[in-house]
Structure formats: structure tokens, C-alpha cells
Scaffold this motif. Structure first.
Motif, short mmCIF file in Angstrom:
data_model
loop_
_atom_site.label_atom_id
_atom_site.label_comp_id
_atom_site.label_asym_id
_atom_site.label_seq_id
_atom_site.Cartn_x
_atom_site.Cartn_y
_atom_site.Cartn_z
N PRO A 10 -5.30 7.44 0.46
CA PRO A 10 -4.59 7.89 -0.73
C PRO A 10 -3.86 6.74 -1.42
N ALA A 11 -3.72 6.82 -2.73
CA ALA A 11 -3.01 5.77 -3.48
C ALA A 11 -2.47 6.39 -4.75
N THR A 12 -1.48 5.74 -5.35
CA THR A 12 -0.97 6.25 -6.62
C THR A 12 -1.92 5.82 -7.74
N ILE A 13 -1.84 6.54 -8.84
CA ILE A 13 -2.71 6.22 -9.97
C ILE A 13 -2.40 4.79 -10.44
N GLY A 14 -1.12 4.42 -10.41
CA GLY A 14 -0.73 3.06 -10.80
C GLY A 14 -1.34 2.01 -9.88
N GLU A 15 -1.30 2.26 -8.57
CA GLU A 15 -1.88 1.30 -7.61
C GLU A 15 -3.39 1.16 -7.83
N ILE A 16 -4.03 2.28 -8.08
CA ILE A 16 -5.50 2.25 -8.27
C ILE A 16 -5.84 1.43 -9.51
N ALA A 17 -5.09 1.70 -10.59
CA ALA A 17 -5.37 0.97 -11.84
C ALA A 17 -5.14 -0.53 -11.65
N ALA A 18 -4.05 -0.86 -10.96
CA ALA A 18 -3.70 -2.28 -10.81
C ALA A 18 -4.72 -3.03 -9.95
#
Ligand SMILES: C[S@@+](CC[C@H](N)C(=O)[O-])C[C@H]1O[C@@H](n2cnc3c(N)ncnc32)[C@H](O)[C@@H]1O
Length: 510
Positions: A358-366
Motif C-alpha cells: 500500500p502507498a499514498t497517492i502522493g507517494e505513488i505519483a512521486a
């Protein structure tokens, strides 16, 4: 029939369904995606379900959200007793389940104010008087800023089938046999009429195939869906009007595909809807455009709209997880407006990252240059597509994983133990999601085998199934010999070990 039922079916129990849309994290995600500030659910909160049926969903929500106080009622004492038993077996310490009617529940003085109230499969199946009781309950018990999930059969989708239901209910009336027999007789009668080419079926070509499908459905489900005294498909405008006394306004749909206009509506339909300024009429018009049959609406008591910056910040901080193996996700999806390829440059890095955990949307985008270059709206759309297809689910904040893991483990232990003798429960709790994940009985037996340190998980499952005279089905055919059953179990065990087990481990289920 007893007199506490208000004409509701009570001589046959409901099915043990689990509905992910009722999860606090799912409701929060739907509100966030529409820019409405959701109730806070990462700390202590209160949650209530009206008409919980067998109480599987409500127990899952309680076990998955141990900091919530979870209340519910269902006037069928079989349902309430079963739900309490499951709470007891699963060590659920924060559930309060009773067998009050909605009227009795409304009159109680010992209930808290709720952050979320949910009712699934209720509002179209009760009388206008009981709908008013529910509106009064929402008015009395929902907190300011709280959210209500309410699903109902709607029009125009149900219009051609309404006479079929009337035919079956009139045919079934007056008999002395039980609900399952009444359903059987009514179905056979309607089918004979279709076979005799009654003009109604010719004029409504969707009805006969629907009837055909009904023949193989659970009698418990059909009795509750079609055979109550009250059965009223409602227009969205009716529900808005009835709930306005409770100070509720429509906020969003919890049916995620309906949150993605780009794949749910043609460009022409989007243009037409954009011309309508009245939000209630816009929803009604949308229902005509998609021929909606069933709505899952979210209402709020007062909506605080976030500005674009706050919404973006909250969405970037939102954790999401993959709930199916990466390799089972297709490259093409049949959307309401037609089949489309998923853009590899967006979806591949998204799923690759989530495959790791799992990851946050921000982490995935970055973490990926192509995703980092995407506007947040495009990233949100990809996530919505994943959620609508059941590949991705919104999570709760990682800081609460530890506490949720303890209650989830207790509950899942009880579910796995039940799998020894029953296939009723097909869900396990994920502490990461704060919700459940569908898991069938065979897979539960594999998980049980691992828990009991059995080396050969297929043989373990077969030993249990064989002792109960159970056989597996492959491609519609029952496998008769022990060798064929065991071979099938070994194939499924391989799929489980290679594909699902790593996903379940990341979700905290295994
Ligand atoms: C179609 S079932 C849906 C159950 C559950 N929400 C689900 O989706 O699995 C409707 C439930 O509402 C309950 N119910 C109907 N009328 C009620 C009333 N007046 N008071 C309390 N419960 C009621 C029934 O006993 C039944 O379990």
C-alpha cells in the motif's frame, strides 16, 4: 406470519453478503473525490447500520475499525442472534447489535450521535411509514457533518420488471407454504407464462432473460428482494424529498463507476448533463441516460466543501492498496460506454508500485516520472477506475494498522474456524483497509492450513471437504473422483500461493 414484521419476509433468513461500499474508508474516499470534507474516521467515531441482515458487513466494519463504536438493528431475531454470535466468536468488543424495529430504535434514549449511518437494501423494501421513521432517525441521530449511505431500487431501470414482480407476488399470495416454496411456485408460473409467449414478455425483451437468471438464484435472496408486502423503486428526487426533513442533502454516489463520467457517459451525455443546473434533476436525467436500476447515494447533514488545494492535499495523503494479484488485472475494461484499453503509461507504474504494498497517492505519483507529470485529476481517475473494478481499495491511515491488526486477527481466526464446516462467510478483515476482502471457503481453508502449519494445504482442504461429502466444480461440472478433486485443489493452491497470498500478506489478512 407474525405481527412484528410490517409485512416484511421473516420466515426465511437473508443471505450472508458483504458489501465493501459500506466501509467508512470507502465512503470517505467517495466524499473526498467530490471535494466534500468527510467525517473523521482515523480516530474514535460512531457508525450505525439499519437493517443489518445477517450482520456480516457490520461485524467486519466493527472488527476492522476497533476505535469505532458500531451499532445496528435488524428486527428479525434470527438475524440479530446470528450477528451477535459472530461478534462473540470473533471477539468483536465494539459492537452493539439489537433486534429492535426501526420504530423502537428511533424511540431509544441510550444511543449515541453517529458520524455515519448506513442502510443497504432497505429503503425500497419497507412501507412509506417506515421510510418516515428512518428519516426521523436520521434527523435525530446523525451528527452535523455526518454522512448517510442509502441504497435503493430506482427508476427507470426497474420499470419493465415491476409487472413481473406484481405477477409473482399475486400468484404467491394466500398459499400456506413457506417462503422458499412460494418463490419456487411463482417463478415456475412466470416462466410458464413466458414460455407460452404472453405478450408482456415480447414487449419487454429484457424480462425473460432476467427470469431465467432468477431461477438459479438463492431463494433467501429472492424472497427478500421480491416477496415483501412493500416494494417501491424510488426516483432519486423522491429520496431527496423524503430526506430533506432530516436536513440531508445529496453529496455523492458510492457507486464508484458513476464517479467517472469519462467512462460512464458519452461526450454527448456529459454535454447534456452539464446544461442542467438543478442538481436533483441532473441526477434523475443521469439515471435515464444510464437506465439506472439501483442507486447507492451518500447524503450529508451539512456539507463543507473543500477548496481545490485542500482536496488535493487530502487526496495525495490517501493510502490505497491492491486487493487482487497484479497479474490478474486485464489491459482492457468493458466500461458502460464501451471497451477501452487502459493507458499503460498511467496504469502500469500505478499497479507496479502497489504490487510492492500500500502507498499514498502522493507517494505513488512521486515515485514515477510519468505519474508525477500527470494532473492530480488524471491520477484520481485511474484510482477510481481501479476501485470501480475491485482491484484497488482505499485504506485507513497507516498509524492505526497495529491496533486494527489485533482485532482483525481475532475475527479472521473465527471466520477461518467456521470454514471447517460452512461456506457462509466469504470475507476476511483487512486492518490496512479498515474493511473486508472477499475470500471464498476453499481459500479460507488454505489459510487455515497455513495457520495450523500444515505442509500440504490442498490435502488439508480435501480432507475436510471429503469428510463432508463435498465435491469441487470445474467449468460447470462436478468432479467426482478424489484424484480429480485433489488435482483441482492443488491447482487452486498454486494460484493462491503464487498470486493471492502475497496480496493478502500486504493487506494484513495472512
Ligand atoms: C434485504 S435485507 C438487507 C440486509 C442487509 N442490509 C444486507 O444488505 O445484507 C433487509 C433487512 O431489513 C430488515 N428489516 C426490514 N424491515 C425492518 C424494520 N421495520 N425494522 C428493522 N429491521 C427491518 C430485515 O429483517 C432484513 O434483514
Amino acid at each position: 406470519m407474525s405481527d412484528w414484521t410490517y409485512g416484511y419476509v421473516s420466515d426465511i433468513d437473508y443471505t450472508h453478503g458483504f458489501y465493501r461500499e459500506l466501509a467508512p474508508a470507502h465512503l470517505r474516499f467517495c466524499l473526498l473525490s467530490k471535494g466534500i470534507r468527510p467525517p473523521e474516521i482515523d480516530g474514535d467515531f460512531t457508525y450505525c447500520e439499519l437493517g443489518f441482515g445477517q450482520g456480516v458487513t457490520l461485524n467486519v466494519m466493527a472488527a476492522a475499525n476497533p476505535r469505532a463504536q458500531v451499532w445496528g438493528t435488524d428486527f428479525n431475531p434470527n438475524h440479530a442472534a446470528g450477528a451477535r454470535q459472530l461478534s462473540h466468536d470473533g471477539g468483536v468488543a465494539n459492537s452493539h447489535f439489537c433486534d429492535d424495529s426501526f420504530e423502537e430504535f428511533l424511540a431509544r434514549d441510550d444511543l449515541p450521535q453517529f458520524d455515519m449511518i448506513v442502510l443497504h437494501g432497505i429503503y425500497s423494501w419497507i412501507s412509506a411509514e417506515n421510510r418516515a421513521v428512518i428519516a426521523a432517525f436520521l434527523r435525530r441521530r446523525l451528527k452535523v457533518g455526518g454522512a448517510v449511505y442509502i441504497s435503493y431500487n430506482t427508476l427507470p431501470g426497474w420499470a419493465p420488471v415491476m409487472p413481473l414482480r406484481e405477477l409473482m407476488i399475486q400468484h404467491a399470495a394466500g398459499g400456506r407454504d413457506g417462503a422458499a416454496q412460494r418463490v419456487d411456485r411463482a417463478l415456475a408460473f412466470a416462466k410458464s407464462l413466458a414460455d407460452d409467449n404472453a405478450a408482456y414478455f415480447g414487449a419487454n425483451p429484457g424480462v425473460a432473460p432476467r427470469l431465467e437468471k432468477m431461477v438459479s438464484m438463492s431463494r433467501n435472496y429472492l424472497a427478500h428482494e421480491y416477496f415483501n408486502r412493500d416494494w417501491t423503486p424510488l426516483y432519486h428526487a423522491d429520496v431527496v424529498r423524503e430526506l430533506s426533513d432530516a436536513k440531508l442533502t445529496f453529496a455523492a454516489t458510492a457507486n464508484v463507476i458513476d464517479l467517472i463520467d469519462a467512462v460512464a457517459l458519452t461526450a454527448k451525455a456529459q454535454e447534456r448533463l452539464a446544461e442542467v443546473s438543478d442538481p436533483v434533476f441532473r441526477e434523475t436525467l443521469r439515471d435515464f441516460i444510464v437506465n439506472q436500476q439501483f442507486r447507492r447515494d451518500l447524503f450529508t447533514r451539512g456539507a463543507v466543501r473543500m477548496n481545490a488545494y485542500e482536496q488535493a492535499e487530502r487526496l495525495r495523503a490517501l493510502r490505497i492498496a491492491l486487493v487482487v494479484p497484479r497479474k490478474t488485472i486485464p489491459n482492457q475494461v468493458a466500461f458502460p460506454i464501451g471497451t477501452s484499453d487502459l493507458k499503460a503509461e498511467v496504469y502500469a507504474p500505478l499497479f507496479d508500485r502497489l504490487e510492492k504494498g500500500p502507498a499514498t497517492i502522493g507517494e505513488i505519483a512521486a515515485g514515477d516520472p510519468a505519474l508525477a507529470a500527470l494532473p492530480l485529476a488524471a491520477m484520481l481517475q485511474a484510482v477510481l477506475v481501479g476501485v470501480s473494478q475491485g482491484w484497488i481499495a482505499p485504506c485507513l491511515d497507516a498509524s492505526g494498522d497495529g491496533a486494527r491488526r489485533t482485532s482483525a486477527r481475532r475475527f479472521n481466526g473465527a471466520v477461518l474456524n467456521r470454514a471447517r464446516t460452512s461456506a457462509d462467510l466469504t470475507v476476511l478483515v483487512s486492518p490496512v483497509l479498515g474493511s473486508g476482502v472477499p475470500v471464498d471457503r476453499i481459500t479460507q481453508l488454505f489459510l487455515l492450513a497455513r495457520q495450523e502449519k500444515q505442509g500440504d494445504i490442498a490435502a488439508f482442504a480435501w480432507q475436510i471437504l471429503a469428510s463432508q461429502g463435498q465435491r469441487l466444480i470445474r467449468e460447470g461440472a462436478t468432479l467426482e473422483s478424489p484424484e480429480d478433486n485433489l488435482a483441482e485443489l492443488r491447482a487452486r493452491a498454486q494460484t493462491f500461493t503464487d498470486g493471492f497470498l502475497p496480496v493478502y500478506e500486504k493487506l494484513g489478512l495472512a
